[in-house]
Design a protein around this motif. Structure first.
Motif, PDB file in Angstrom:
ATOM      1  N   LEU A 159      -3.108  36.608  49.693  1.00  0.00           N
ATOM      2  CA  LEU A 159      -3.582  36.890  48.514  1.00  0.00           C
ATOM      3  C   LEU A 159      -4.953  36.188  47.992  1.00  0.00           C
ATOM      4  O   LEU A 159      -5.812  36.304  47.477  1.00  0.00           O
ATOM      5  CB  LEU A 159      -2.551  36.884  47.524  1.00  0.00           C
ATOM      6  N   LEU A 160      -4.602  34.840  48.566  1.00  0.00           N
ATOM      7  CA  LEU A 160      -5.838  33.834  48.275  1.00  0.00           C
ATOM      8  C   LEU A 160      -7.078  34.168  48.904  1.00  0.00           C
ATOM      9  O   LEU A 160      -8.037  34.348  48.383  1.00  0.00           O
ATOM     10  CB  LEU A 160      -5.478  32.255  48.791  1.00  0.00           C
TER      11      LEU A 160
ATOM     12  N   GLY B 104      -7.916  37.234  50.176  1.00  0.00           N
ATOM     13  CA  GLY B 104      -8.397  38.450  49.334  1.00  0.00           C
ATOM     14  C   GLY B 104      -9.132  38.326  48.096  1.00  0.00           C
ATOM     15  O   GLY B 104     -10.077  38.958  47.811  1.00  0.00           O
ATOM     16  N   GLY B 105      -8.509  37.250  47.381  1.00  0.00           N
ATOM     17  CA  GLY B 105      -9.179  37.000  46.229  1.00  0.00           C
ATOM     18  C   GLY B 105     -10.584  36.444  46.379  1.00  0.00           C
ATOM     19  O   GLY B 105     -11.425  36.400  45.669  1.00  0.00           O
TER      20      GLY B 105
ATOM     21  N   ALA C  22     -12.874  38.957  47.286  1.00  0.00           N
ATOM     22  CA  ALA C  22     -13.423  39.722  46.008  1.00  0.00           C
ATOM     23  C   ALA C  22     -14.035  39.155  45.318  1.00  0.00           C
ATOM     24  O   ALA C  22     -15.326  39.402  44.674  1.00  0.00           O
ATOM     25  CB  ALA C  22     -12.088  40.176  45.231  1.00  0.00           C
ATOM     26  N   SER C  23     -14.020  37.836  45.149  1.00  0.00           N
ATOM     27  CA  SER C  23     -15.102  36.966  44.173  1.00  0.00           C
ATOM     28  C   SER C  23     -16.295  36.696  44.772  1.00  0.00           C
ATOM     29  O   SER C  23     -17.366  36.794  44.108  1.00  0.00           O
ATOM     30  CB  SER C  23     -14.239  35.332  43.853  1.00  0.00           C
TER      31      SER C  23
ATOM     32  N   THR D  61      -9.899  38.507  57.962  1.00  0.00           N
ATOM     33  CA  THR D  61     -10.598  37.822  56.848  1.00  0.00           C
ATOM     34  C   THR D  61     -11.791  37.031  57.315  1.00  0.00           C
ATOM     35  O   THR D  61     -12.742  36.948  56.685  1.00  0.00           O
ATOM     36  CB  THR D  61      -9.383  36.847  56.051  1.00  0.00           C
TER      37      THR D  61
END
Length: 163
Positions: A57-58, A60-61, A64-65, A6
């Motif tokens: 998940l945070l 990944g979000g 994506a954002s 990430t």
């Protein structure tokens, strides 16, 4: 693994934000990179703290954002190849198991398959991070070339209008 991959992807998106002069992406990306580096600093091998699904998940979000804000969601297929493959491996395993009762991988997500195949955790993190780095360089080269092509087109239009 999640934080290493990430951090590389966030750095790529932040550099794109810098190239395109989008301050919001530059600031947001820098904050997230600092957060990830802080987590990595205190969580070197052997890992003492598990991030878990909520943390990954945070992240990944956030990725994506940032891609959506940059209006480049398809770029994620290149720069986020490792998370895409991790997700696809789970989908393939579930689908195939429901259909045949057999498994494609020893365990999913795919990094667990490599663990069960004898790879050490450090090797998996290093290989996946290197793959992500190469993909991000390819993505940055594509963005840089596209940006330069647009600048050349704009210069050509200016020259054409003055003639």
């Amino acid at each position: 693994l999640s934080t290493s991959v990430t951090t590389i992807i966030l750095t790529c998106l932040t550099v794109i934000g810098i190239i395109l002069e989008i301050k919001e992406i530059t600031v947001f990306g820098s904050i997230l990179i600092g957060t990830c580096l802080g987590f990595l600093l205190f969580n070197l091998y052997p890992a003492k703290v598990m991030m878990g699904d909520t943390g990954s998940l945070l992240l990944g979000g956030a990725i994506a954002s940032m891609a959506l804000y940059l209006k480049m969601p398809l770029l994620l297929l290149i720069i986020a190849l490792v998370p895409v493959i991790e997700t696809l491996s789970v989908m393939i395993q579930v689908r195939y198991f429901k259909k045949t009762g057999k498994r494609v991988f020893k365990m999913t997500p795919i990094h667990h398959h490599f663990e069960l195949s004898g790879w050490k955790e450090n090797k998996i993190v290093s290989v996946f991070s290197l793959i992500t780095l190469v993909c991000c360089v390819i993505g940055l080269m594509a963005i840089y070339e596209d940006t330069n092509a647009k600048k050349r087109e704009k210069s050509f239009q200016i020259c054409k209008s003055t003639i």
